[in-house]
Design a protein around this motif. Structure first.
Motif, PDB file in Angstrom:
ATOM      1  N   TYR A  36       0.847  -1.194   0.000  1.00 45.43           N
ATOM      2  CA  TYR A  36       0.000   0.000   0.000  1.00 45.43           C
ATOM      3  C   TYR A  36       0.884   1.247   0.000  1.00 45.43           C
ATOM      4  O   TYR A  36       2.071   1.187   0.323  1.00 45.43           O
ATOM      5  N   ASP A  37       0.264   2.359  -0.339  1.00 49.47           N
ATOM      6  CA  ASP A  37       0.982   3.629  -0.192  1.00 49.47           C
ATOM      7  C   ASP A  37       1.054   4.041   1.275  1.00 49.47           C
ATOM      8  O   ASP A  37       2.065   4.573   1.732  1.00 49.47           O
ATOM      9  N   LEU A  38      -0.057   3.777   2.002  1.00 50.39           N
ATOM     10  CA  LEU A  38      -0.147   4.210   3.393  1.00 50.39           C
ATOM     11  C   LEU A  38      -0.814   3.119   4.225  1.00 50.39           C
ATOM     12  O   LEU A  38      -1.889   2.632   3.872  1.00 50.39           O
ATOM     13  N   GLY A  91      -8.981   9.635  10.863  1.00 55.49           N
ATOM     14  CA  GLY A  91      -8.686  10.884  10.152  1.00 55.49           C
ATOM     15  C   GLY A  91      -7.636  10.667   9.075  1.00 55.49           C
ATOM     16  O   GLY A  91      -7.776  11.140   7.941  1.00 55.49           O
ATOM     17  N   ALA A  92      -6.577   9.928   9.403  1.00 52.22           N
ATOM     18  CA  ALA A  92      -5.532   9.645   8.417  1.00 52.22           C
ATOM     19  C   ALA A  92      -6.075   8.803   7.275  1.00 52.22           C
ATOM     20  O   ALA A  92      -5.738   9.031   6.096  1.00 52.22           O
ATOM     21  N   ILE A 130      -4.658   1.422   3.834  1.00 53.96           N
ATOM     22  CA  ILE A 130      -5.231   0.358   4.665  1.00 53.96           C
ATOM     23  C   ILE A 130      -5.130   0.783   6.123  1.00 53.96           C
ATOM     24  O   ILE A 130      -4.124   1.355   6.553  1.00 53.96           O
ATOM     25  N   LEU A 131      -6.193   0.533   6.878  1.00 55.76           N
ATOM     26  CA  LEU A 131      -6.201   0.796   8.315  1.00 55.76           C
ATOM     27  C   LEU A 131      -6.311  -0.544   9.028  1.00 55.76           C
ATOM     28  O   LEU A 131      -7.190  -1.352   8.724  1.00 55.76           O
ATOM     29  N   VAL A 132      -5.419  -0.781   9.971  1.00 56.53           N
ATOM     30  CA  VAL A 132      -5.399  -2.036  10.721  1.00 56.53           C
ATOM     31  C   VAL A 132      -5.820  -1.752  12.156  1.00 56.53           C
ATOM     32  O   VAL A 132      -5.203  -0.941  12.849  1.00 56.53           O
ATOM     33  N   THR A 185       4.600   4.152   3.443  1.00 59.97           N
ATOM     34  CA  THR A 185       4.581   4.958   4.665  1.00 59.97           C
ATOM     35  C   THR A 185       3.641   4.327   5.687  1.00 59.97           C
ATOM     36  O   THR A 185       2.739   3.551   5.338  1.00 59.97           O
ATOM     37  N   VAL A 186       3.848   4.688   6.951  1.00 60.16           N
ATOM     38  CA  VAL A 186       3.030   4.177   8.054  1.00 60.16           C
ATOM     39  C   VAL A 186       2.655   5.336   8.963  1.00 60.16           C
ATOM     40  O   VAL A 186       3.482   6.213   9.238  1.00 60.16           O
TER      41      VAL A 186
END
Length: 552
Positions: free
Chosen positions: A227-229, A240-241, A253-255, A330-331
């Motif tokens: 992923y990019d982010l 929000g991110a 992706i949100l984990v 990025t993370v």
């Protein structure tokens, strides 16, 4: 299936006709518009709708009606249609009553009369509420049944997971006839709880959170491996991110390990968040943010725990376990904080069986007619006290200091002072607890004199401290002495860049000691612990992500 119904009730015939006219003009092709001239007539109409098996989407009720005012009507109507959205029609002089109704009937909105033009003041409100109604599953259609014991910690864990993920379910006690029938049908006994029965009739005994997530339709497996982010944590900062990252074209992706919303998602009412003058519950805010992230294409991974972070060349790898990982350019670390465990003798064995960390709104109805004890003096404790006062006989707030003014917002203190069933106990700590299978007694200590007393108590909710769970970042990302992630200027406060930093620039404002890894919200060292600032940092992190990617 018949079109869902929108019901309006107003005792003024002219206003009643005007409301119905405006509603039919905008929604008449998709909804059945029904109007009534009194609360009693409106309840009769609702009973008829219920008997026919039709759906009710929204109710608009005038506040000033004889015999039964709008708040009383909405409160009675909740028993028939708890999922219908609720709007109170008020005059300017009734604003105070409308705000009070937010806590009484969980009001969605109040509208000042007149609302002309409707295109500006009426339709945008109704559109938003109807969208929320359509997004809320009907438990009658997709019902998960949970059979458990009142004081079973595993049963509570199942209910808490489903509630925090906004999954509707029906709770059945193992000693009640229907609960016993389900246990017998599954070949189980009361000792085997919790039992979860899916809408298809599949029994799950003591299911894991990942099994529950799969049954609830939540995604537990990443769709891609790069992923990019990648955002770790689904609280306000993480959401929000995710919203800003996905809306700006980043593969995002949100984990989340437990449930989106974090601590804020458990708040019964947030009243100082910008843009919500009527207040908003944590679950409502979370639901909107989650749907917004999904709308822009973000992927949300549930019931997955990140156990390690690895910098691998230009990529950043998140390990989800021994056999699973995802990589990203990025993370954003947005894991937030959790409430600190209460260091009191005997309490650990009652976690989930009378002792709860956070608001545990799933337990509020069970506290009806009993005394509830709350430990903490900040906003989260105050919000919980107001919420539990709707159910409990008395709410006791235990404050280690002399008063609430040091750590709680003044608006919340004013609310608490106006509720006669809430009692503040200054200079009071919990030193121990005992019980047989569940909490039954607490020992309270005066923090000045050391004098102790014992009280009967089955419900204790703890809101103290803030601990970041960042042990998995040990040796990879610089943290302060309390475990919070150090970012930006704080990393170069002594004049030197972080060890291993190879870029010719200093870290960006929210950037950690690992280039391309950012921290936002409560997990960040020196951050402002507020929902609004967390959301803002999530958005700011994405702008810094773009700057980082452009420089690569």
């Amino acid at each position: 299936m018949a079109n869902p119904t929108i019901l309006s009730v107003d005792d003024d015939p002219a206003v009643s006709r005007a409301v119905a006219r405006d509603l039919r003009r905008q929604y008449g092709d998709r909804y059945r518009i029904v109007r009534a001239l009194s609360g009693g007539d409106a309840l009769d109409a609702l009973r008829e709708i219920k008997l026919r098996g039709d759906r009710l989407a929204l109710m608009l009720a005038d506040y000033r009606m004889p015999h039964m005012n709008g708040i009383e009507f909405l409160e009675a109507a909740m028993d028939l249609f708890p999922l219908a959205r609720r709007v109170l029609l008020t005059a300017y002089s009734d604003t105070e009553a409308a705000i009070d109704a937010i806590n009484v009937v969980d009001l969605d909105h109040y509208l000042l009369k007149p609302w002309s033009p409707p295109e500006q003041h009426l339709y945008p409100v109704i559109d938003g509420l109807l969208e929320l109604w359509h997004a809320t599953p009907d438990p009658g259609e997709t019902e998960i049944r949970v059979v458990g014991h009142r004081w079973s910690a595993p049963s509570f864990a199942v209910r808490d997971f489903l509630t925090r993920n906004l999954v509707p379910y029906r709770w059945l006690l193992s000693d009640e006839p229907e609960g016993q029938r389900l246990l017998a049908a599954a070949g189980l006994s009361a000792a085997d709880v919790p039992l979860v029965v899916t809408p298809e009739g599949k029994p799950l005994v003591s299911p894991t959170e990942r099994e529950l997530a799969a049954q609830a339709g939540l995604s537990t497996v990443p769709a891609s491996d790069f992923y990019d982010l990648a955002v770790v944590g689904g609280g306000p900062a993480g959401l929000g991110a995710a919203v800003y990252g996905a809306s700006e074209g980043l593969r995002t992706i949100l984990v989340e390990e437990r449930a989106t919303g974090g601590q804020a998602g458990q708040s019964s009412r947030i009243e100082n968040y910008l843009g919500f003058p009527d207040g908003v519950s944590g679950s409502q805010l979370t639901d909107r943010a989650r749907r917004q992230a999904l709308k822009f294409g973000a992927e949300i991974l549930s019931a997955q725990r990140v156990v390690a972070l690895e910098a691998a060349g230009a990529g950043r790898v998140l390990h989800l376990g021994p056999d699973s990982s995802i990589a990203a350019h990025t993370v954003v670390l947005a894991t937030g904080v959790s409430y600190r465990r209460l260091a009191a003798t005997g309490l650990d064995e009652f976690a989930g069986a009378g002792v709860f960390y956070g608001s545990a709104v799933t337990e509020a109805p069970s506290c009806s007619g009993e005394d509830v004890y709350i430990v903490g003096g900040a906003n989260s404790a105050g919000q919980a006290a107001v919420h539990f006062s709707r159910y409990a006989r008395r709410v006791h707030v235990l404050v280690r200091q002399g008063d609430l003014a040091r750590s709680m917002s003044s608006y919340l203190i004013d609310q608490i002072n106006g509720i006669g069933t809430i009692e503040i106990h200054p200079w009071t700590e919990v030193s121990g607890g005992v019980g047989d299978g569940h909490l039954q007694q607490l020992t309270l200590r005066d923090s000045r004199s050391g004098a102790e007393r014992t009280v009967a108590a089955s419900w204790l909710f703890v809101f103290i401290g803030a601990e970041p769970h960042t042990q998995w970042l040990e040796g990879v990302v610089t943290r302060d002495e309390r475990g919070f992630v150090v970012t930006g200027p704080d990393l170069v406060a002594g004049g030197d860049r972080p060890a291993g930093w190879r870029l010719p620039r200093d870290p960006y404002h929210l950037e950690s000691s690992v280039p391309g890894v950012f921290a936002a919200g409560d997990v960040r060292s020196s951050s402002v612990k507020r929902v609004a600032s967390a959301v803002g940092e999530g958005a700011m992190a994405v702008s810094l992500v773009h700057r980082y990617l452009e420089a690569q």
